[in-house]
Design a protein around this motif. Structure first.
Motif, PDB file in Angstrom:
ATOM      1  N   UNK A 316      24.820  32.271 -48.516  1.00  0.00           N
ATOM      2  CA  UNK A 316      24.926  31.983 -49.950  1.00  0.00           C
ATOM      3  C   UNK A 316      25.885  30.841 -50.241  1.00  0.00           C
ATOM      4  N   UNK A 317      26.703  30.453 -49.274  1.00  0.00           N
ATOM      5  CA  UNK A 317      27.637  29.345 -49.455  1.00  0.00           C
ATOM      6  C   UNK A 317      27.053  28.122 -48.753  1.00  0.00           C
ATOM      7  N   UNK A 422      33.139  33.980 -59.683  1.00  0.00           N
ATOM      8  CA  UNK A 422      31.919  34.639 -59.231  1.00  0.00           C
ATOM      9  C   UNK A 422      31.962  34.948 -57.739  1.00  0.00           C
ATOM     10  N   UNK A 423      33.049  35.562 -57.286  1.00  0.00           N
ATOM     11  CA  UNK A 423      33.192  35.930 -55.876  1.00  0.00           C
ATOM     12  C   UNK A 423      32.454  37.247 -55.667  1.00  0.00           C
ATOM     13  N   UNK A 424      31.192  37.154 -55.345  1.00  0.00           N
ATOM     14  CA  UNK A 424      30.366  38.344 -55.181  1.00  0.00           C
ATOM     15  C   UNK A 424      30.484  38.889 -53.766  1.00  0.00           C
ATOM     16  N   UNK A 425      29.917  40.061 -53.570  1.00  0.00           N
ATOM     17  CA  UNK A 425      29.947  40.673 -52.242  1.00  0.00           C
ATOM     18  C   UNK A 425      29.116  39.883 -51.243  1.00  0.00           C
ATOM     19  N   UNK A 426      28.079  39.176 -51.711  1.00  0.00           N
ATOM     20  CA  UNK A 426      27.294  38.333 -50.808  1.00  0.00           C
ATOM     21  C   UNK A 426      28.142  37.206 -50.238  1.00  0.00           C
ATOM     22  N   UNK A 631      19.021  39.690 -50.800  1.00  0.00           N
ATOM     23  CA  UNK A 631      19.620  40.568 -51.804  1.00  0.00           C
ATOM     24  C   UNK A 631      19.307  40.031 -53.190  1.00  0.00           C
ATOM     25  N   UNK A 632      18.814  40.900 -54.051  1.00  0.00           N
ATOM     26  CA  UNK A 632      18.501  40.521 -55.412  1.00  0.00           C
ATOM     27  C   UNK A 632      19.374  41.291 -56.371  1.00  0.00           C
TER      28      UNK A 632
END
Length: 678
Positions: A316-317, A422-426, A631-632
């Motif tokens: 995702x990065x 927006x530091x998400x778990x993904x 992941x959605x």
């Protein structure tokens, strides 16, 4: 009968008890050091046979005093050995204080003259001290009567409980009411408190097991000098498993009551690490979403590590990948894929004691388990060091870090930073994957200034490069990546009433694809193989191994992917009357909407909101792991018909207005952003 020993017998007795521990006289004061040297010199001259007059003239220690210090040196110390040279130190006591005054009738708040009165009471009543020590240390004692064992009802007796027992014992001995402790204001409670403390210090191990916490009890075996019976002798012979709480907060995208997408903070996650202790290499990891680590997470970690290809997380990065040559063991050496260990090192955490780990997983892999004490980091210092490096390189650099505790390295606005950036778990899972992969090529001082990858190459090159990995049989390797649980269930139905055969599993009915072929099995038991990661359906077999085909759950349970943990959570809410069927609605969607409403609730507690957001995050990751798809956001997938469609927080470049605060994704430099998050 002679009343005195001869000098030869005394010398023989002294030499038999030697050698004695040396005393550093240079650490004493000048006067005390001179006294010690004179006494030691007199003792040495006495052992060589010099006359007593010459010894006195040379050292100033006469015959009578010389015999006295010899007796002191031969006195047995509490550690079980003679005092030796320690008894030659000036003002060094070799025996406990013994009270000689027989009466203590003073009373009042400022009474005096009570030194040693507790010891005198112990000497006065035979068995009193033994009974009190048994009560404090909770040992069985010499008495085997049931009445005596009834006193040991509390796990750890407090000092006031010991004082109550002491008074009760004195009353049983008919102790006079005019003597201590009845003639004092507090009945000797301070003396008993001091005695309890000193007794537990003298019996440190027993005292810690009674009054210490879990960490103190777990550290008791440390420092005993005993070598572990289980030693790692070869590469990939042992795997270590441990969990670590990630000290930072992530966020998840939600839709509030007005239909506007927003980010909600999620409780801290956990990471499981599979570790090779000989080379300090990371084998694989698994991020646990939800409240805590379970035995199913441990099984999933090992199964993923034994799969043919490791399930890499979604990237995702942008432009963030492991360094050249970095990776996990099976990624760097594909020939080691699906090789299993001989034994796995675990601690006695609750997650490691489940049947799915200690029974099912152990039998499938065919290896031994080495259980140790939990919270004892010295036993497995190498895997703890790997977690420390992860904390230093990742956790402490993130803007949403919370530190080890309040005021211990946490950011002031960690929650706000998690939602703002927006530091998400993904994102966190992607970062953890890269961090562990790069750790396998980082130089380590414990490996002799080399890295785990080089250590693996050196071990594989031994014995003329004839390293033979331990591989499971082919039939085991085919299903080891799937968490299959075999269960015996009964086939239900009633052919006379037209009820087709079915089974019940987790309060849901499952039907056969060809029900007419299994009518004769009604009322009998069959075997099912359940994949706990996706329980929409499973294979069924007769007890003799004959396949019965695929069974599918009725209704919406057979449509939406979900695991066994989600099913149990929904059933628990149904039992507690938290959620019910609404116009025949989908309970999985209702459960998701229920969590969304709790995460967006303004009147609820902040901890409950974070738990609900963490459960939503777990749901979407479980679905992704079961289906193998990216992941959605569950808000877009399971939103109710009346809920407005969730829109992305950042619009695409074609529709984004020319505003200074809106940035298209292509213009975001994630590496530069991560460098600022420190």
């Amino acid at each position: 009968m002679r009343s005195k020993r001869s000098r030869a017998e005394i010398i023989k007795l002294i030499t038999t008890s030697m050698p004695w521990g040396e005393v550093r006289a240079d650490l004493l004061d000048a006067e005390e050091a001179a006294t010690f040297r004179h006494r030691k010199e007199a003792l040495e001259k006495y052992l060589t046979g010099e006359p007593l007059e010459q010894i006195k003239n040379a050292t100033g220690v006469g015959g009578n005093f010389l015999r006295k210090i010899i007796i002191r040196c031969l006195t047995t110390a509490p550690d079980g050995v003679p005092f030796g040279y320690r008894a030659l130190i000036k003002n060094f006591s070799t025996k406990n204080y013994v009270r000689k005054k027989t009466e203590c009738l003073s009373s009042g708040p400022k009474n005096s003259g009570m030194a040693g009165v507790l010891g005198q009471v112990f000497q006065r009543y035979s068995g009193l001290q033994e009974k009190l020590d048994v009560f404090i240390l909770k040992v069985g004692g010499k008495s085997k009567k049931k009445a005596h064992s009834k006193q040991l009802h509390r796990f750890c007796h407090r000092p006031k409980d010991v004082h109550w027992q002491f008074i009760h014992l004195l009353e049983s001995y008919d102790h006079p009411k005019t003597e201590w402790p009845f003639n004092t204001d507090y009945f000797g409670v301070r003396t008993i408190t001091t005695y309890v403390k000193e007794l537990r210090e003298m019996n440190n191990e027993k005292g810690v097991r009674i009054a210490g916490d879990d960490a103190a009890i777990a550290h008791l075996p440390v420092g005993t000098g005993e070598v572990s019976l289980v030693q790692v002798m070869d590469f990939n012979e042992c795997w270590m498993i441990d969990s670590h709480t990630l000290d930072y907060i992530c966020a998840i995208e939600m839709v509030n009551e007005e239909g506007i997408p927003s980010f909600k903070p999620v409780t801290r996650l956990h990471v499981l690490l599979l570790f090779e202790p000989l080379t300090r290499a990371a084998i694989w990891y698994r991020v646990v979403y939800g409240s805590d680590v379970t035995s199913n997470d441990i099984s999933a970690l090992v199964r993923e590590a034994l799969s043919k290809e490791l399930p890499r997380p979604q990237a995702v990065i942008p432009n963030l990948a492991p360094d050249p040559g970095a990776g996990f063991i099976t990624e760097m050496y594909p020939e080691l894929a699906q090789s299993s260990p001989s034994w796995i090192s675990l601690d006695n955490a609750w997650a490691h004691l489940g049947d799915s780990v200690c029974l099912t997983l152990r039998k499938e892999i065919g290896c031994a388990f080495d259980y140790g004490s939990p919270k004892r980091f010295e036993r497995r210092a190498r895997i703890e060091s790997a977690f420390n490096r992860l904390t230093e390189e990742l956790s402490k650099r993130l803007r949403s870090t919370v530190g080890a505790g309040p005021g211990k390295g946490g950011a002031e606005d960690a929650v706000e930073a998690a939602t703002k950036y927006r530091i998400s778990s993904d994102v966190l899972e992607h970062l953890i994957y890269v961090a562990f992969a790069n750790a396998n090529i980082r130089t380590s001082e414990g490996l002799g200034n080399t890295n785990p990858k080089a250590a693996i190459e050196r071990l594989l090159a031994q014995r003329d490069s004839h390293f033979m990995p331990r591989v499971l049989p082919a039939d085991k390797l085919a299903v080891i990546g799937t968490a299959l649980v075999r269960l015996l269930v009964s086939v239900r139905g009633n052919p006379k009433k037209g009820i087709r055969p079915y089974i019940n599993f987790e309060r849901v009915r499952y039907r056969f694809l060809d029900a007419d072929q299994v009518v004769h099995l009604t009322g009998q038991q069959i075997l099912i193989e359940v994949n706990e990661c996706d329980i929409r359906g499973f294979n069924a077999f007769q007890l003799n191994g004959e396949p019965l085909g695929w069974m599918t759950a009725e209704g919406f349970w057979g449509e939406d992917p979900h695991n066994r943990k989600t099913r149990k959570a929904i059933n628990s809410n149904r039992y507690m009357r938290v959620q019910e069927f609404i116009n025949g609605g989908n309970l999985i969607h209702i459960y998701n909407d229920y969590l969304i409403s709790h995460a967006n609730a303004k009147g609820g507690g902040r901890r409950d909101n974070r738990k609900a957001a963490a459960e939503i995050d777990r749901l979407r990751h479980d679905v992704a792991r079961a289906t193998g798809e990216p992941v959605e956001n569950p808000v877009r997938t399971h939103a109710s018909p009346g809920t407005p469609e969730a829109r992305p927080a950042v619009a695409s470049p074609a529709t984004s207005p020319a505003s200074g605060w809106v940035l298209p994704p292509e213009d975001i430099d994630m590496r530069a952003l991560l460098k600022k998050i420190r």
